[in-house]
Design a protein around this motif. Structure first.
Motif, mmCIF file in Angstrom:
data_model
loop_
_atom_site.group_PDB
_atom_site.id
_atom_site.type_symbol
_atom_site.label_atom_id
_atom_site.label_comp_id
_atom_site.label_asym_id
_atom_site.label_seq_id
_atom_site.Cartn_x
_atom_site.Cartn_y
_atom_site.Cartn_z
ATOM 1 N N GLU A 88 11.114 17.146 -5.982
ATOM 2 C CA GLU A 88 11.199 15.695 -6.182
ATOM 3 C C GLU A 88 12.632 15.199 -6.248
ATOM 4 O O GLU A 88 12.877 13.990 -6.131
ATOM 5 N N THR A 89 13.586 16.102 -6.442
ATOM 6 C CA THR A 89 14.998 15.711 -6.468
ATOM 7 C C THR A 89 15.535 15.427 -5.070
ATOM 8 O O THR A 89 16.646 14.919 -4.931
ATOM 9 N N ARG A 90 14.770 15.747 -4.051
ATOM 10 C CA ARG A 90 15.157 15.472 -2.676
ATOM 11 C C ARG A 90 15.356 13.963 -2.489
ATOM 12 O O ARG A 90 14.489 13.162 -2.859
ATOM 13 N N PRO A 91 16.496 13.512 -1.906
ATOM 14 C CA PRO A 91 16.696 12.065 -1.683
ATOM 15 C C PRO A 91 15.615 11.485 -0.776
ATOM 16 O O PRO A 91 15.165 12.129 0.173
ATOM 17 N N LEU A 92 15.195 10.266 -1.089
ATOM 18 C CA LEU A 92 14.217 9.582 -0.253
ATOM 19 C C LEU A 92 14.862 9.141 1.057
ATOM 20 O O LEU A 92 16.030 8.766 1.089
ATOM 21 N N ASP A 93 14.089 9.173 2.128
ATOM 22 C CA ASP A 93 14.616 8.835 3.452
ATOM 23 C C ASP A 93 13.440 8.397 4.312
ATOM 24 O O ASP A 93 12.768 9.211 4.934
ATOM 25 N N PHE A 94 13.192 7.087 4.345
ATOM 26 C CA PHE A 94 11.986 6.573 4.987
ATOM 27 C C PHE A 94 12.156 6.511 6.506
ATOM 28 O O PHE A 94 13.091 5.877 7.002
ATOM 29 N N HIS A 95 11.238 7.153 7.231
ATOM 30 C CA HIS A 95 11.199 7.105 8.687
ATOM 31 C C HIS A 95 9.861 6.534 9.120
ATOM 32 O O HIS A 95 8.837 6.828 8.494
ATOM 33 N N THR A 96 9.847 5.779 10.174
ATOM 34 C CA THR A 96 8.687 5.102 10.757
ATOM 35 C C THR A 96 8.209 3.982 9.820
ATOM 36 O O THR A 96 8.457 4.026 8.605
ATOM 37 N N PRO A 97 7.541 2.968 10.369
ATOM 38 C CA PRO A 97 7.016 1.905 9.505
ATOM 39 C C PRO A 97 6.108 2.439 8.400
ATOM 40 O O PRO A 97 6.138 1.939 7.270
ATOM 41 N N TYR A 98 5.308 3.452 8.708
ATOM 42 C CA TYR A 98 4.445 4.043 7.683
ATOM 43 C C TYR A 98 5.275 4.630 6.549
ATOM 44 O O TYR A 98 4.975 4.417 5.360
ATOM 45 N N GLY A 99 6.311 5.388 6.887
ATOM 46 C CA GLY A 99 7.182 5.948 5.857
ATOM 47 C C GLY A 99 7.815 4.864 5.017
ATOM 48 O O GLY A 99 7.930 4.991 3.787
ATOM 49 N N CYS A 100 8.213 3.769 5.664
ATOM 50 C CA CYS A 100 8.821 2.657 4.933
ATOM 51 C C CYS A 100 7.823 1.976 4.006
ATOM 52 O O CYS A 100 8.140 1.669 2.848
ATOM 53 N N SER A 101 6.609 1.734 4.503
ATOM 54 C CA SER A 101 5.633 1.001 3.684
ATOM 55 C C SER A 101 5.146 1.834 2.504
ATOM 56 O O SER A 101 5.056 1.345 1.376
ATOM 57 N N LYS A 102 4.837 3.102 2.749
ATOM 58 C CA LYS A 102 4.398 3.951 1.653
ATOM 59 C C LYS A 102 5.548 4.227 0.691
ATOM 60 O O LYS A 102 5.355 4.284 -0.531
ATOM 61 N N GLY A 103 6.748 4.394 1.232
ATOM 62 C CA GLY A 103 7.906 4.632 0.377
ATOM 63 C C GLY A 103 8.230 3.443 -0.501
ATOM 64 O O GLY A 103 8.548 3.590 -1.694
ATOM 65 N N ALA A 104 8.145 2.239 0.074
ATOM 66 C CA ALA A 104 8.403 1.035 -0.709
ATOM 67 C C ALA A 104 7.345 0.865 -1.800
ATOM 68 O O ALA A 104 7.664 0.533 -2.952
ATOM 69 N N ALA A 105 6.085 1.109 -1.450
ATOM 70 C CA ALA A 105 5.019 1.011 -2.447
ATOM 71 C C ALA A 105 5.230 2.035 -3.565
ATOM 72 O O ALA A 105 5.065 1.727 -4.755
ATOM 73 N N ASP A 106 5.593 3.248 -3.193
ATOM 74 C CA ASP A 106 5.919 4.321 -4.135
ATOM 75 C C ASP A 106 6.958 3.831 -5.142
ATOM 76 O O ASP A 106 6.810 3.982 -6.368
ATOM 77 N N GLN A 107 8.003 3.190 -4.640
ATOM 78 C CA GLN A 107 9.083 2.734 -5.514
ATOM 79 C C GLN A 107 8.664 1.546 -6.372
ATOM 80 O O GLN A 107 9.087 1.420 -7.526
ATOM 81 N N TYR A 108 7.833 0.668 -5.837
ATOM 82 C CA TYR A 108 7.314 -0.433 -6.654
ATOM 83 C C TYR A 108 6.500 0.106 -7.830
ATOM 84 O O TYR A 108 6.616 -0.380 -8.960
ATOM 85 N N VAL A 109 5.664 1.101 -7.566
ATOM 86 C CA VAL A 109 4.821 1.666 -8.634
ATOM 87 C C VAL A 109 5.705 2.255 -9.730
ATOM 88 O O VAL A 109 5.450 2.048 -10.928
ATOM 89 N N LEU A 110 6.740 2.978 -9.337
ATOM 90 C CA LEU A 110 7.639 3.560 -10.329
ATOM 91 C C LEU A 110 8.429 2.487 -11.071
ATOM 92 O O LEU A 110 8.640 2.567 -12.288
ATOM 93 N N ASP A 111 8.865 1.454 -10.345
ATOM 94 C CA ASP A 111 9.669 0.427 -10.998
ATOM 95 C C ASP A 111 8.850 -0.432 -11.954
ATOM 96 O O ASP A 111 9.384 -0.921 -12.962
#
Length: 366
Positions: free
Chosen positions: A166-189
């Motif tokens: 989990e210490t691996r830096p986030l790096d969103f690729h493709t629209p799917y990676g961006c959308s799921k990654g953004a949602a992931d970060q919203y949930v944590l925030d």
């Protein structure tokens, strides 16, 4: 979740609860005595069969709302009733996100924000467990790999031994990676900014019973379905890409324990996969399927697809220690069981599907 929670008559909300993982979570909750509210648009082919299966098994204990997470008012009404939420609803395919990135955004980001805000405004500490993805780590293009036989292996001994942490830096690729990654970060925030009881599980490849696999998502079941039907299978890339696959029974345990221990794990993200002991290349999986069916498969190759990782194996140490998970089903055993279930559920002609006996020495930790 405690023993006292069964005295709470409010339902547990499972968005995407007619989907593969969602229906397995809903089934496990109902088996434990909970009322379950399945919220699903039924847009994915075949999932209506999962909902019918839930209703047949549990009757009125499972209620359904056929609606979309983009419907803010409908989702808020469902959330208002819930004692806990498992947010599984999503646009799930990289390929679909490349065709229609706006819809991918609306479902994965706006839908998640609709849910989070409904729970925030509710203000009663309702837990939210979110289904994220290993795609939040990008294509891992900076990691060196070597080809060994029919699989890629990490050059870094630490990665080869334990996988991606989990210490691996986030790096969103493709629209799917961006959308799921953004949602992931919203949930944590929302845990950080509003004190909400949320947690994120970043899943590797989950497979198992009730999976309606397609070429774009659910590839373990897709390979099995094509093989059982005697149809050609297409590998994108060279087929040596490696994934750590995890049986859905192990995934369900992780989600339920995340709820049980939400006050210990709130605000945290965990990788959830089969780990190094359940890492397998696409070619190795097809060889196993061929052995199960006792015949050669019709395999073809095509170009690599956008954002495809040559290697992803989750470091599962954090989630295993935080949640006290059971050993993972060995992948060869799990795939054989899925093959037999798919054959029976699709009423396909019987072939020799050899289900191996469990060898306790082969069991790996999730």
């Amino acid at each position: 979740m405690s023993r006292d929670d069964l005295s709470d008559s409010r339902p547990v909300l499972v968005t995407g609860g007619a989907g593969f993982i969602g229906c397995n979570i809903a089934n496990a909750l109902a088996e434990r005595g909970h009322e379950v509210l399945v919220y699903d648009a039924l847009s994915r082919p075949g999932v209506e069969k999962n909902l019918a299966w839930l209703k047949e098994r549990h009757g009125e204990q499972v209620q359904a709302i056929v609606a979309d997470v983009r419907d803010e008012d409908s989702l808020a009404r469902a959330a208002r009733e819930a004692q806990a939420v498992f947010h599984m609803a999503a646009q799930v395919a990289v390929t679909t996100s490349m065709v229609d990135p706006r819809e991918d955004f609306e479902i994965n980001i706006r839908g998640t924000l609709n849910l989070l805000d409904a729970i925030r405004l509710k203000g009663d500490g309702t837990p939210v467990i979110f289904a994220s993805t290993n795609k939040v780590y990008g294509d891992l293009g900076d990691i060196d790999f070597r080809l060994e036989g029919e699989r890629y292996c990490a050059q870094d001994p630490a990665v080869a031994r334990a996988g991606i942490a989990e210490t691996r830096p986030l790096d969103f690729h493709t629209p799917y990676g961006c959308s799921k990654g953004a949602a992931d970060q919203y949930v944590l925030d929302y845990a950080r900014s509003f004190g909400m009881r949320t947690a994120v599980l970043r899943m590797s490849c989950i497979y198992g019973l009730r999976q309606m696999g397609t070429e774009d998502q659910g590839w373990v079941a897709h390979f099995l379905i094509r093989a059982l039907e005697g149809k050609p299978i297409t590998l994108y890339g060279d087929g040596c890409q490696v994934r750590d696959i995890l049986d859905v029974s192990n995934a369900v345990e992780a989600y339920l324990k995340a709820w049980e221990r939400i006050d210990r794990v709130k605000g945290r993200a965990f990788n959830l996969g089969g780990g190094p002991a359940n890492a397998v290349s696409l070619r190795e999986l097809l060889a196993h399927i061929s052995a199960l069916l006792g015949r050669e498969l019709d395999v073809h190759y095509s170009d690599w697809r956008a954002g495809d990782q040559r290697y992803f194996v989750a470091d599962t140490n954090a989630i295993r220690h935080a949640l006290g998970l059971s050993p993972a089903v060995p992948w060869k055993e799990g795939v054989a069981l899925l093959a037999e279930w798919l054959r029976e559920s699709r009423r396909l002609p019987r072939e020799t599907v050899q289900v191996p006996a469990v060898d306790s020495g082969e069991v790996a930790h999730a």
